[in-house]
Motif scaffolding. Structure first.
Motif, PDB file in Angstrom:
ATOM      1  N   VAL A  12       0.988  -1.269  -0.062  1.00 26.39           N
ATOM      2  CA  VAL A  12      -0.113   0.038   0.061  1.00 26.39           C
ATOM      3  C   VAL A  12       0.927   1.145   0.065  1.00 26.39           C
ATOM      4  O   VAL A  12       1.517   1.453   0.888  1.00 26.39           O
ATOM      5  N   ALA A  15       1.073   5.389   2.566  1.00 28.48           N
ATOM      6  CA  ALA A  15       0.162   4.768   3.585  1.00 28.48           C
ATOM      7  C   ALA A  15       0.627   5.031   5.236  1.00 28.48           C
ATOM      8  O   ALA A  15       0.124   4.555   6.119  1.00 28.48           O
ATOM      9  N   LEU A  19      -5.983   8.234   3.287  1.00 26.96           N
ATOM     10  CA  LEU A  19      -6.694   7.264   2.702  1.00 26.96           C
ATOM     11  C   LEU A  19      -5.680   5.908   2.707  1.00 26.96           C
ATOM     12  O   LEU A  19      -6.199   4.468   2.531  1.00 26.96           O
ATOM     13  N   SER A  23      -6.653   2.299   4.093  1.00 22.89           N
ATOM     14  CA  SER A  23      -6.818   1.200   3.288  1.00 22.89           C
ATOM     15  C   SER A  23      -5.790   0.082   3.712  1.00 22.89           C
ATOM     16  O   SER A  23      -6.144  -1.416   3.651  1.00 22.89           O
TER      17      SER A  23
END
Length: 85
Positions: A12, A15, A19, A23
């Motif tokens: 990801v 991160a 968002l 996630s």
């Protein structure tokens, strides 16, 4: 709810907050081993620790700019075969 994602891996990007972090946390809650990336190693380390504590999942991180070859190499060195990007 079991989404059948156990034993999967995710990479990801961006991160450490926002968002991307949300996630990563959702994937971790679903049983995915998550590697997070971002440019700030200190923020990534904190995010990884907090997500792991909240979910019990394995969280790794790789600092670097994912838009550069060096950043991608760093991310793939930690998570060489992600199921999800």
């Amino acid at each position: 709810m079991d989404l059948g994602l156990h034993a999967r891996t995710a990479l990801v990007c961006a991160a450490s907050a926002g968002l991307g972090r949300a996630s990563a946390q959702a994937l971790a809650q679903a049983g995915v081993a998550v590697t997070i990336t971002g440019r700030n190693e200190e923020k990534l380390a904190i995010a990884a620790k907090e997500i792991a504590a909240a979910t019990g999942a394995k969280i790794s991180y790789a600092a670097g700019d994912i838009t550069t070859p060096e950043g991608r190499a760093a991310a793939l060195s930690v998570c060489p075969s992600p199921t999800f990007w």
